[in-house]
Design a protein around this motif. Structure first.
Motif, short mmCIF file in Angstrom:
data_model
loop_
_atom_site.label_atom_id
_atom_site.label_comp_id
_atom_site.label_asym_id
_atom_site.label_seq_id
_atom_site.Cartn_x
_atom_site.Cartn_y
_atom_site.Cartn_z
N LEU A 9 0.85 -1.20 0.00
CA LEU A 9 0.00 0.00 0.00
C LEU A 9 0.88 1.24 0.00
CD1 LEU A 9 -2.79 1.38 0.24
CD2 LEU A 9 -2.46 1.31 2.74
N TYR A 10 0.72 2.05 -1.03
CA TYR A 10 1.35 3.37 -1.08
C TYR A 10 0.27 4.37 -0.70
CZ TYR A 10 4.89 0.90 -3.85
OH TYR A 10 5.85 0.01 -4.28
N PHE A 11 0.48 5.10 0.37
CA PHE A 11 -0.59 5.93 0.93
C PHE A 11 -0.09 7.36 1.16
CE2 PHE A 11 -3.26 7.78 4.19
CZ PHE A 11 -4.53 7.35 3.85
N LYS A 12 -0.92 8.30 0.72
CA LYS A 12 -0.58 9.72 0.91
C LYS A 12 -1.78 10.44 1.51
CE LYS A 12 0.93 13.84 -1.66
NZ LYS A 12 1.30 14.35 -3.00
N TYR A 13 -1.54 11.16 2.62
CA TYR A 13 -2.57 12.01 3.24
C TYR A 13 -2.19 13.46 2.99
CZ TYR A 13 -5.53 14.19 6.78
OH TYR A 13 -6.45 14.98 7.42
N ASP A 14 -3.12 14.23 2.43
CA ASP A 14 -2.86 15.64 2.14
C ASP A 14 -4.19 16.37 2.18
OD1 ASP A 14 -2.27 18.13 1.12
OD2 ASP A 14 -0.95 17.39 -0.45
N VAL A 15 -4.30 17.36 3.05
CA VAL A 15 -5.57 18.05 3.23
C VAL A 15 -6.02 18.78 1.97
CG1 VAL A 15 -5.30 18.32 5.71
CG2 VAL A 15 -4.34 20.05 4.18
N LYS A 16 -5.13 18.96 1.01
CA LYS A 16 -5.51 19.64 -0.23
C LYS A 16 -6.26 18.72 -1.19
CE LYS A 16 -1.46 22.67 -0.10
NZ LYS A 16 -0.20 23.04 -0.80
N ILE A 17 -6.17 17.41 -1.00
CA ILE A 17 -6.80 16.45 -1.92
C ILE A 17 -8.31 16.48 -1.72
CG2 ILE A 17 -7.00 14.02 -2.54
CD1 ILE A 17 -4.10 13.65 -1.65
N PRO A 18 -9.09 16.78 -2.76
CA PRO A 18 -10.54 16.90 -2.59
C PRO A 18 -11.29 15.57 -2.62
CG PRO A 18 -9.95 17.50 -4.83
CD PRO A 18 -8.65 17.21 -4.11
#
Length: 693
Positions: A339-348
């Motif tokens: 699992l490649y996972f990215k958390y970013d508050v900019k992602i809608p």
């Protein structure tokens, strides 16, 4: 040269419609065509060759005289007879297109691949003769002797071959092959309907091939391929396969769409050096793919607009994030994935790219209940076991994990459990990341955050998926009330919806004033004097708590008649018809929320909205967004969730009325609120914010 195409004779005709699979693959467009043909090339990789599979895609044009056997196909098309309007229209369209002198085509030529084997044997039942399977069999794909290799291959249903036919206005395609021994042959298929030709009935599918008498049994015949001596467009003189599709549909003839389709479906295969694609001399490989995906000519680079195509996010996630192991269970087994996972508050919009080991993306999977969470992820099988299981779940167009095609009930339930568990396990990871990035356990000193106007909300956003909408009035028509029973009805003004109220006996027709009108849209309240008085002689109607209408009262004033029209004594409301409905939407990056303990800070940036330049006061309402991204109006009750609301621009306490926070100050384009929450408030809710002005 005659008899280049062969159709099988039948005793009678039964089917009078075109193969429905043609419409299915036509619906997938150029992306489906690219996916099917490149996947076939990857499946045919030459074992022991460490070079990537190369697929050369060319779009061009050819003179109709250079298309082998075209006159034979045209003669068959002229014999077709439709039995319904759709089939008749399709036949007319084909007859119109088949006479073009210059014909567009697309070709897919691969190298570092095996090509098809056994063409010199023609039509056989030997599974090693993959030419026969590809050229003459429907619903079958050639299987590798190496069991592990077969499990990792993309193809499984055997119907993807028809994708090339669907891209042609005449439903025709050719394939040129060069095998390990340098033998060069040309085959092809055309998909028509059952028809009568020269007093005989024929099946719908025609094959570009010869017929030969069987040497063992003289009463039987079999198909044998044509040696490739045709126009250069149809040549293939290096080992591998070349697909040629003449009469290319106009909507498939777009270089930009072909390039983005390659990147969307095969970015992992390309980055891992398993695949190289050339599109009209545009080289897409591990060294250049980033320059295509990061180019605004091909992809929107604004993260706020990443709501349907997620390739730009997947690229960053795959290249920059370290993989972790995630375990997902079915009813019978447990499977492990990277699992490649990215958390970013900019992602809608949050999606999980499901990738096969071969490097093809199967789908952008939506995680139930997390549609608008700010994350991006890629899931890749850890071993051949997981890859084989994913392969069994693919639909026939390789665009979705599904259990619908599985006939065995227990196997279907097993698949359903696994697919549901993808969402379940991903939800755990998403919620964990949200808690990690948005601590709400009271350990942070919040004094500065709550009371300073200039606070930055970068690191502690609870939700960047909120939206602001601004409503103006829209067209309406004259409508009279019925006074036959002596009671006035509530006037129903189309397009002007009354907001729900928690106060019995009150109906507020919620209308926004024209943008830029500085008048108060909520006139002073007066007592009901029962005579229809009111300050200006205008009237509103009220409901009793039991729901029955009563007489008109001199309560709230309507906005001026230039906005709504006039309320006349006989109960007629005239509304201007020339006012269009306008709804503005603010980018999700303009809404910031932070929740700490029992306090919420809300900041709406309206500074870039030109229609609000002269407005300094507004009302704010909300609607809930559910996990599927649907808006649930009137489900969130402010008075049941908020103890109090303070305007941070004036430090004054604001009133909640009719599910709106009233008279919020807009200072320098910013509306800022501090909200004290009740214990039952759900901090994980997502909102659309409405601004009334």
């Amino acid at each position: 040269m005659g008899d280049l195409w062969q159709f099988t004779k039948i005793s009678c005709m039964e089917e009078f419609t075109f193969n429905k699979v043609l419409d299915k693959f036509y619906g997938h467009g150029i992306a489906g065509l690219v996916r099917e043909n490149i996947q076939n090339s990857l499946d045919g990789k030459l074992q022991g060759n460490n070079e990537p599979v190369v697929v050369n895609i060319q779009i061009g044009s050819i003179n109709k005289e250079d298309i082998p056997g075209l006159d034979e196909v045209k003669a068959r098309i002229n014999c077709l007879k439709g039995k319904n309007s759709y089939t008749k229209e399709t036949i007319r369209y084909m007859q119109d297109k088949m006479n073009d002198d210059i014909v567009n085509y697309i070709s897919f030529e691969d190298s570092n691949t095996k090509g098809l084997a056994g063409a010199i044997h023609g039509q056989t039942d030997d599974p090693k003769d993959t030419w026969s399977i590809y050229a003459y069999n429907k619903g079958v794909h050639g299987e590798e002797e190496d069991e592990e290799l077969e499990k990792s291959r993309g193809g499984s249903h055997g119907i993807g071959k028809i994708a090339s036919n669907s891209a042609s206005d005449l439903y025709m395609m050719y394939f040129a092959n060069c095998d390990a021994y340098g033998n060069q042959h040309l085959g092809g298929t055309v998909q028509l309907i059952e028809h009568e030709y020269e007093s005989n009935y024929y099946r719908s599918t025609g094959y570009f091939t010869k017929v030969k008498q069987d040497q063992i049994n003289s009463s039987k015949t079999k198909f044998m391929p044509h040696e490739n001596t045709f126009n250069n467009v149809f040549k293939k003189d290096t080992r591998g396969l070349k697909i040629i599709i003449p009469f290319l549909r106009e909507q498939f003839n777009r270089e930009k769409d072909i390039i983005t389709s390659v990147c969307d479906s095969f970015f992992v295969a390309i980055l891992d050096k398993k695949l190289k694609v050339i599109v009209n001399n545009n080289i897409i490989d591990d060294k250049t793919i980033v320059s295509y995906i990061k180019n605004s000519k091909y992809y929107d680079q604004d993260i706020d607009n990443t709501k349907k195509v997620f390739t730009t996010l997947y690229l960053d996630t795959y290249r920059k994030e370290e993989p972790r192991i995630i375990k997902i269970e079915s009813k019978k087994d447990e499977y492990e994935f990277y699992l490649y996972f990215k958390y970013d508050v900019k992602i809608p919009i949050g999606r999980v790219g499901i990738i096969r080991t071969i490097g093809i993306k199967i789908e952008d999977k939506m995680v139930k209940g997390n549609n608008k969470k700010p994350f991006n992820a890629i899931l890749i099988p850890k071993t051949i076991k997981e890859d084989e299981f994913l392969k069994s779940l693919e639909d026939d167009s390789h665009t979705k994990l599904s259990c619908e095609h599985i006939k065995n009930l227990e196997t279907q339930r097993n698949a359903t459990r696994f697919i549901n568990n993808i969402s379940r396990e991903m939800s755990k990871i998403i919620e964990e990341e949200i808690r990690k990035n948005n601590p709400t356990d009271g350990k942070i000193d919040t004094s500065d955050i709550i009371y300073e106007l200039n606070t930055e909300f970068k690191d502690n956003l609870l939700d960047k998926t909120s939206t602001v909408k601004i409503k103006k009035k829209k067209k309406s028509k004259k409508k009279k009330n019925d006074n036959r029973d002596g009671n006035k009805e509530i006037i129903d003004i189309p397009g002007i919806e009354p907001e729900p109220t928690s106060e019995p006996g009150e109906l507020v027709i919620a209308v926004t004033s024209s943008i830029g009108d500085e008048k108060n849209i909520n006139p002073p309240e007066t007592e009901n004097n029962g005579n229809g008085g009111g300050n200006s002689g205008q009237n509103s109607w009220t409901k009793n708590p039991d729901g029955n209408e009563n007489s008109k009262t001199g309560g709230e004033k309507f906005p001026n008649s230039n906005e709504l029209g006039t309320v006349q004594q006989e109960g007629t409301i005239e509304v201007n018809d020339d006012d269009p409905e306008v709804e503005y939407s603010v980018s999700t990056s303009k809404v910031e929320r932070i929740v700490i303990s029992d306090k919420e800070i809300l900041k709406l940036d309206l500074s870039n909205m030109k229609d609000l330049k002269r407005v300094n006061v507004c009302d704010i309402g909300v609607s809930i967004i559910d996990g599927m991204g649907e808006e649930l109006k009137n489900k969130f009750k402010m008075k049941e969730n908020y103890k109090s609301v303070v305007d941070l621009s004036t430090n004054s306490k604001l009133k909640i009325k009719n599910n709106f926070i009233k008279n919020v100050t807009i200072k320098d384009g910013i509306a800022s609120l501090k909200i004290e929450l009740k214990e039952n408030y759900n901090k994980a809710l997502k909102f659309v914010y409405y601004v009334g002005v």
